[in-house]
Design a protein around this motif. Structure first.
Motif, PDB file in Angstrom:
ATOM      1  N   LYS A  43       1.736 -12.222   3.314  1.00  0.00           N
ATOM      2  CA  LYS A  43       1.159 -10.880   3.447  1.00  0.00           C
ATOM      3  C   LYS A  43      -0.346 -10.967   3.234  1.00  0.00           C
ATOM      4  O   LYS A  43      -0.858 -11.927   2.649  1.00  0.00           O
ATOM      5  CB  LYS A  43       1.797  -9.913   2.466  1.00  0.00           C
ATOM      6  CG  LYS A  43       1.709 -10.344   1.015  1.00  0.00           C
ATOM      7  CD  LYS A  43       2.449  -9.370   0.110  1.00  0.00           C
ATOM      8  CE  LYS A  43       2.396  -9.811  -1.358  1.00  0.00           C
ATOM      9  NZ  LYS A  43       3.109  -8.866  -2.242  1.00  0.00           N
ATOM     10  N   LEU A  44      -1.043  -9.950   3.721  1.00  0.00           N
ATOM     11  CA  LEU A  44      -2.499  -9.904   3.622  1.00  0.00           C
ATOM     12  C   LEU A  44      -2.929  -8.598   2.970  1.00  0.00           C
ATOM     13  O   LEU A  44      -2.262  -7.569   3.129  1.00  0.00           O
ATOM     14  CB  LEU A  44      -3.142 -10.007   5.013  1.00  0.00           C
ATOM     15  CG  LEU A  44      -2.961 -11.315   5.778  1.00  0.00           C
ATOM     16  CD1 LEU A  44      -3.587 -11.194   7.170  1.00  0.00           C
ATOM     17  CD2 LEU A  44      -3.563 -12.488   5.025  1.00  0.00           C
ATOM     18  N   PRO A  45      -4.052  -8.607   2.275  1.00  0.00           N
ATOM     19  CA  PRO A  45      -4.572  -7.344   1.731  1.00  0.00           C
ATOM     20  C   PRO A  45      -5.140  -6.480   2.847  1.00  0.00           C
ATOM     21  O   PRO A  45      -5.568  -6.981   3.893  1.00  0.00           O
ATOM     22  CB  PRO A  45      -5.675  -7.816   0.775  1.00  0.00           C
ATOM     23  CG  PRO A  45      -6.126  -9.120   1.344  1.00  0.00           C
ATOM     24  CD  PRO A  45      -4.893  -9.761   1.922  1.00  0.00           C
ATOM     25  N   GLY A  46      -5.121  -5.179   2.644  1.00  0.00           N
ATOM     26  CA  GLY A  46      -5.727  -4.260   3.600  1.00  0.00           C
ATOM     27  C   GLY A  46      -7.216  -4.126   3.354  1.00  0.00           C
ATOM     28  O   GLY A  46      -7.785  -4.719   2.424  1.00  0.00           O
ATOM     29  N   CYS A  47      -7.875  -3.381   4.202  1.00  0.00           N
ATOM     30  CA  CYS A  47      -9.325  -3.227   4.080  1.00  0.00           C
ATOM     31  C   CYS A  47      -9.720  -2.535   2.786  1.00  0.00           C
ATOM     32  O   CYS A  47     -10.710  -2.905   2.135  1.00  0.00           O
ATOM     33  CB  CYS A  47      -9.858  -2.462   5.290  1.00  0.00           C
ATOM     34  SG  CYS A  47      -9.720  -3.372   6.853  1.00  0.00           S
ATOM     35  N   LYS A  48      -8.958  -1.510   2.374  1.00  0.00           N
ATOM     36  CA  LYS A  48      -9.268  -0.839   1.113  1.00  0.00           C
ATOM     37  C   LYS A  48      -9.033  -1.776  -0.068  1.00  0.00           C
ATOM     38  O   LYS A  48      -9.747  -1.699  -1.086  1.00  0.00           O
ATOM     39  CB  LYS A  48      -8.434   0.437   0.990  1.00  0.00           C
ATOM     40  CG  LYS A  48      -8.838   1.528   1.968  1.00  0.00           C
ATOM     41  CD  LYS A  48      -8.055   2.809   1.730  1.00  0.00           C
ATOM     42  CE  LYS A  48      -8.512   3.906   2.682  1.00  0.00           C
ATOM     43  NZ  LYS A  48      -7.777   5.186   2.453  1.00  0.00           N
ATOM     44  N   ASP A  49      -8.026  -2.645   0.070  1.00  0.00           N
ATOM     45  CA  ASP A  49      -7.808  -3.645  -0.980  1.00  0.00           C
ATOM     46  C   ASP A  49      -9.014  -4.565  -1.093  1.00  0.00           C
ATOM     47  O   ASP A  49      -9.452  -4.904  -2.202  1.00  0.00           O
ATOM     48  CB  ASP A  49      -6.553  -4.465  -0.678  1.00  0.00           C
ATOM     49  CG  ASP A  49      -5.288  -3.608  -0.673  1.00  0.00           C
ATOM     50  OD1 ASP A  49      -5.211  -2.672  -1.497  1.00  0.00           O
ATOM     51  OD2 ASP A  49      -4.408  -3.880   0.158  1.00  0.00           O
ATOM     52  N   LEU A  50      -9.543  -4.974   0.066  1.00  0.00           N
ATOM     53  CA  LEU A  50     -10.728  -5.842   0.057  1.00  0.00           C
ATOM     54  C   LEU A  50     -11.906  -5.151  -0.627  1.00  0.00           C
ATOM     55  O   LEU A  50     -12.655  -5.772  -1.387  1.00  0.00           O
ATOM     56  CB  LEU A  50     -11.115  -6.220   1.486  1.00  0.00           C
ATOM     57  CG  LEU A  50     -10.293  -7.320   2.159  1.00  0.00           C
ATOM     58  CD1 LEU A  50     -10.747  -7.495   3.596  1.00  0.00           C
ATOM     59  CD2 LEU A  50     -10.419  -8.626   1.408  1.00  0.00           C
ATOM     60  N   ALA A  51     -12.061  -3.880  -0.370  1.00  0.00           N
ATOM     61  CA  ALA A  51     -13.173  -3.143  -0.964  1.00  0.00           C
ATOM     62  C   ALA A  51     -13.086  -3.146  -2.488  1.00  0.00           C
ATOM     63  O   ALA A  51     -14.115  -3.158  -3.186  1.00  0.00           O
ATOM     64  CB  ALA A  51     -13.188  -1.707  -0.437  1.00  0.00           C
ATOM     65  N   ASN A  52     -11.857  -3.140  -3.020  1.00  0.00           N
ATOM     66  CA  ASN A  52     -11.670  -3.159  -4.471  1.00  0.00           C
ATOM     67  C   ASN A  52     -11.684  -4.577  -5.046  1.00  0.00           C
ATOM     68  O   ASN A  52     -11.991  -4.756  -6.233  1.00  0.00           O
ATOM     69  CB  ASN A  52     -10.346  -2.477  -4.831  1.00  0.00           C
ATOM     70  CG  ASN A  52     -10.325  -1.000  -4.473  1.00  0.00           C
ATOM     71  OD1 ASN A  52     -11.358  -0.331  -4.551  1.00  0.00           O
ATOM     72  ND2 ASN A  52      -9.166  -0.501  -4.082  1.00  0.00           N
ATOM     73  N   MET A  53     -11.343  -5.571  -4.223  1.00  0.00           N
ATOM     74  CA  MET A  53     -11.200  -6.940  -4.723  1.00  0.00           C
ATOM     75  C   MET A  53     -12.508  -7.722  -4.687  1.00  0.00           C
ATOM     76  O   MET A  53     -12.733  -8.600  -5.526  1.00  0.00           O
ATOM     77  CB  MET A  53     -10.131  -7.675  -3.888  1.00  0.00           C
ATOM     78  CG  MET A  53      -8.742  -7.066  -4.031  1.00  0.00           C
ATOM     79  SD  MET A  53      -7.602  -7.600  -2.723  1.00  0.00           S
ATOM     80  CE  MET A  53      -7.397  -9.317  -3.140  1.00  0.00           C
TER      81      MET A  53
END
Length: 269
Positions: free
Chosen positions: A99-109
Motif C-alpha cells: 500500500k502507499l500513502p495518499g497525498c494528504k498523508d505525505l503532507a503530514n509525513m
C-alpha cells in the motif's frame, strides 16, 4: 480233387507283408523291432517357443509400464532432459510494499512541504496498466509569487508494482524492469547515494532554450516501488543552476528525496 467245371481254383494272391501298409521300408511300423525309429514330436518345442515369446512380450509390457509410470512421477520436462527431474521455479518474493500513502498523508509525513495542490492530487489503483499498480501523484506549491510564478513547486510520484494474481510477473521484477528501462533510455544511474536499493537521475525529455533554468528529478527504486522526486520554483535553489548535473541542482533534490523515502518507504510495508 481236381477242379471241375464251376469249381476252378482261384489263382493265389500274395498277401502284403505285415507292416507294408504303413509305407515303411521292410513293412514294419515305426518303433517295431526291425522298423525305423519313431518320429519325435515337435509339440513340446512349439510349446516352449510360444512360452518364451509370451514371456518376452509380457516383460516388455511391464518394463514399458514401469518406465511410463516413472515418467509421470518425474515430470515430462525432466525425462526429456535425460531422466533428471528439473527443480520447480523459485517462488516469487512477496511484495515489499502493498500500500502507499495518499497525498494528504505525505503532507503530514514529510516536513516543510509547500501546500498540497488538491486539484491535481491522484492516488489509488492506476487504470490502464497491464499489471496491477498503485500510484500516488502529488504536487505541492507555495503561494503564488510575482508574475504568476510559484516560488517552490515539489512533485512527488510513488508507483507500487504488485504481483499479478496469476503469479507472474512479480511486483519487484516489474519495478526493477521499469527502473532499468529508464536507465537504457538515458537516465543516469547513481551509485552510493545512500537511499533505496538503486537511484538514477532522470533525463529530461523537454528541450528548453539554451540558458533556461532546468530541474534535476531523481528516481529511487525500493523493492517493488519507484519514487520520483523533482523540485523547481522561482526561488528554489535548484533553479540557480542552468546545468541539471551540477551539485547546485542535484543536492537539494536528493535531500528532499531522502526525506520522502524515509517517511514513506523505509521500514514500511
Amino acid at each position: 480233387m481236381y477242379p471241375g467245371p464251376g469249381n476252378q481254383q482261384q489263382p493265389y494272391q500274395q498277401q502284403p507283408q505285415y507292416g507294408q501298409q504303413y509305407g515303411q521300408p521292410g513293412g514294419y511300423p515305426p518303433g517295431f523291432p526291425g522298423g525305423p525309429p519313431p518320429r519325435k514330436s515337435n509339440t513340446g518345442m512349439i510349446v516352449i517357443i510360444v512360452s518364451v515369446v509370451v514371456a518376452v512380450l509380457a516383460g516388455g509390457g511391464i518394463a514399458a509400464f514401469l518406465l511410463l509410470s516413472g515418467n509421470d512421477k518425474k515430470g515430462s520436462a525432466g525425462n526429456i532432459a535425460g531422466g533428471t527431474p528439473q527443480a520447480p521455479p523459485p517462488a516469487a518474493k512477496p511484495d515489499k510494499h502493498t500500500k502507499l500513502p495518499g497525498c494528504k498523508d505525505l503532507a503530514n509525513m514529510v516536513p516543510d512541504l509547500p501546500p498540497l495542490d488538491e486539484k491535481t492530487a491522484k492516488q489509488g489503483p492506476r487504470s490502464g496498466s497491464t499489471y496491477p499498480q498503485l500510484a500516488t501523484d502529488c504536487t505541492f506549491k507555495s503561494a503564488e509569487g510575482t508574475g504568476g510564478h510559484y516560488n517552490q513547486v515539489y512533485s512527488i510520484r510513488l508507483t507500487a508494482y504488485l504481483t499479478d494474481p496469476r503469479g507472474y510477473p512479480a511486483g519487484t521484477e516489474e519495478a526493477v524492469g521499469m527502473f532499468e528501462a529508464g536507465v537504457r533510455n538515458g537516465n543516469e544511474e547513481a551509485k552510493g547515494l545512500g537511499v533505496g536499493d538503486r537511484a538514477a537521475w532522470v533525463r529530461s525529455t523537454i528541450q528548453l532554450p539554451e540558458g533556461a533554468l532546468k530541474d534535476c528529478p531523481i528516481e529511487i527504486l525500493d523493492g517493488n516501488v519507484t519514487l520520483e522526486v523533482r523540485r523547481a520554483g522561482a526561488t528554489d535553489p535548484t533553479n540557480q543552476a542552468t546545468d541539471p548535473a551540477s551539485p547546485t541542482c542535484r543536492q537539494p533534490t536528493l535531500d528532499l528525496a531522502k526525506l520522502v523515502h524515509q517517511a514513506t518507504l523505509k521500514g514500511r510495508k
